[in-house]
Design an enzyme around this catalytic site. Structure first.
Site, PDB file in Angstrom:
ATOM      1  N   GLY A   1       0.802  -1.220   0.000  1.00 27.92           N
ATOM      2  CA  GLY A   1       0.000   0.000   0.000  1.00 27.92           C
ATOM      3  C   GLY A   1       0.832   1.266   0.000  1.00 27.92           C
TER       4      GLY A   1
ATOM      5  CG  ASP B   1       7.043  -6.617  -1.803  1.00 26.62           C
ATOM      6  OD1 ASP B   1       6.887  -7.799  -1.432  1.00 26.62           O
ATOM      7  OD2 ASP B   1       6.295  -5.695  -1.426  1.00 26.62           O
TER       8      ASP B   1
ATOM      9  NE  ARG C   1      -3.730  -2.564   1.934  1.00 24.94           N
ATOM     10  CZ  ARG C   1      -4.279  -3.759   1.773  1.00 24.94           C
ATOM     11  NH1 ARG C   1      -5.523  -3.867   1.334  1.00 24.94           N
ATOM     12  NH2 ARG C   1      -3.610  -4.852   2.030  1.00 24.94           N
TER      13      ARG C   1
ATOM     14  CB  CYS D   1      16.179   5.053  19.818  1.00 25.31           C
ATOM     15  SG  CYS D   1      17.945   4.998  19.528  1.00 25.31           S
TER      16      CYS D   1
ATOM     17  CB  CYS E   1      -2.605  -3.607   6.862  1.00 26.47           C
ATOM     18  SG  CYS E   1      -1.843  -1.990   6.871  1.00 26.47           S
TER      19      CYS E   1
ATOM     20  CB  CYS F   1      20.103   2.490  20.992  1.00 24.03           C
ATOM     21  SG  CYS F   1      19.950   1.790  19.342  1.00 24.03           S
TER      22      CYS F   1
END
Lengths: 267, 75
Positions: A41, A62, A73, A184, A196, A252
């Protein structure tokens, strides 16, 4: 490219009319290099805005394929694309819509084990967009950007809650001005349930966050962005935005490690 | 937002709602008081993110504006 063509002057005239962008900014956009991780999206809209604005060099990452429930969407895809890799569809569509666009479409899943290999494909000028849909990937991308000194533009949304920030990890800042990183803000052991797929989301709410990501990206490229290290939270129900300074967690380990590397480079 | 001793009763805003806190309440105690999941939230105090490692060290102060929110990862 160091000069615009006549066609580009016309094509990008509205952008260049902005005094703080002009021809210099438009050339910076055209010469920029962008990595978008996650073509769901958020990423599918970010890439369209950037390509339309003139960005020519994309790395799209991806491993996912287009599914029917993406379509409400993820407007870059259609029913005919179902089952195909999102990055392949994006590459094909962008190449058809925009001239001289170079897309490196990567269908590997970015993980902690391949992040070092992946980082070799990026240069120090690459602008990284985190458009992923899970916490593990977000931490891997954060680690990549902190260690490589890259600029990270991260957005997320689930249900009615959106979050966005931009951090330039390559900027030389005094100790008190140093921003926190994603770790952090959200330590790795945080218990997260808001995705989602579990909580649902409205397409336009995703679009708001993606548009903001693209806007921030273009401003960064044009040197007009000032809100580095600011967490923006969007409530898509009340339409309210909230801002907060992202402070560094002095414990951190990722930031500490990067700081030590920085000192080592300076020495 | 500091470690100074507050007065006995202080007024704070928690996610936009006015609240009165009695005694010396540190941030991690506030989460327990409000029954908020410590391992699932981030906190902003007076428009600055307060990293989790500081939650046991920072005491709520009069007029603090505290936002507690969940991490979001969807995209």
């Amino acid at each position: 490219m160091n000069a615009l063509t006549d066609k580009q002057y016309i094509q990008y005239s509205r952008t260049m009319l902005l005094n703080d962008i002009g021809e210099t900014g438009q050339l910076a956009i055209i010469n920029s290099q962008v990595a978008i991780i996650g073509l769901g999206g958020l990423g599918q809209l970010v890439v369209q805005y950037l390509a339309a604005a003139g960005v020519k060099h994309f790395m799209l990452v991806d491993h996912d394929v287009v599914a029917l429930d993406n379509l409400p969407r993820q407007l870059l895809y259609s029913e005919a694309d179902i089952g195909q890799h999102k990055v392949s569809v994006a590459k094909r569509t962008l190449s058809r819509l925009y001239s001289n666009v170079y897309v490196n479409a990567i269908t590997d899943k970015l993980t902690e084990t391949n992040v070092i290999e992946f980082s070799k494909r990026l240069n120090t000028e690459t602008l990284v967009f985190d458009c992923t849909d899970n916490f593990v990937a977000r931490h891997v991308i954060n680690q990549l950007c902190v260690n490589q000194g890259l600029t990270l533009i991260s957005a997320a949304i689930s249900a009615y809650q959106g979050q966005l920030f931009c951090i330039d990890f390559g900027a030389k800042l005094s100790h008190e001005k140093q921003h926190g990183c994603y770790r952090c803000l959200y330590p790795v052991d945080i218990d997260i349930k808001q995705t989602c797929s579990q909580q649902g989301v409205l397409g336009p709410a995703v679009g708001v966050m993606a548009s903001m990501q693209a806007l921030v990206g273009l401003q960064h490229i044009c040197n007009t962005f000032t809100q580095y290290g600011v967490l923006l939270r969007f409530d898509a129900l009340t339409l309210q935005w909230h801002q907060a300074k992202m402070n560094r967690d002095q414990q951190c380990t990722l930031c500490q490690q990067a700081q030590l590397q920085g000192y080592a480079h300076e020495c | 937002m500091n470690v100074n001793q507050p007065s006995q009763s202080i007024n704070v805003m928690i996610n936009g709602v006015a609240e009165t806190l009695k005694g010396h309440v540190i941030i991690s105690e506030l989460l327990i008081l409000k029954q908020l999941p410590i391992n699932a939230v981030a906190i902003v105090v007076n428009d600055e993110v307060l990293p989790r490692s500081r939650w046991n060290h920072v005491m709520c102060q009069h007029d603090d504006s505290i936002c507690v929110f969940s991490a979001v990862a969807g995209g």
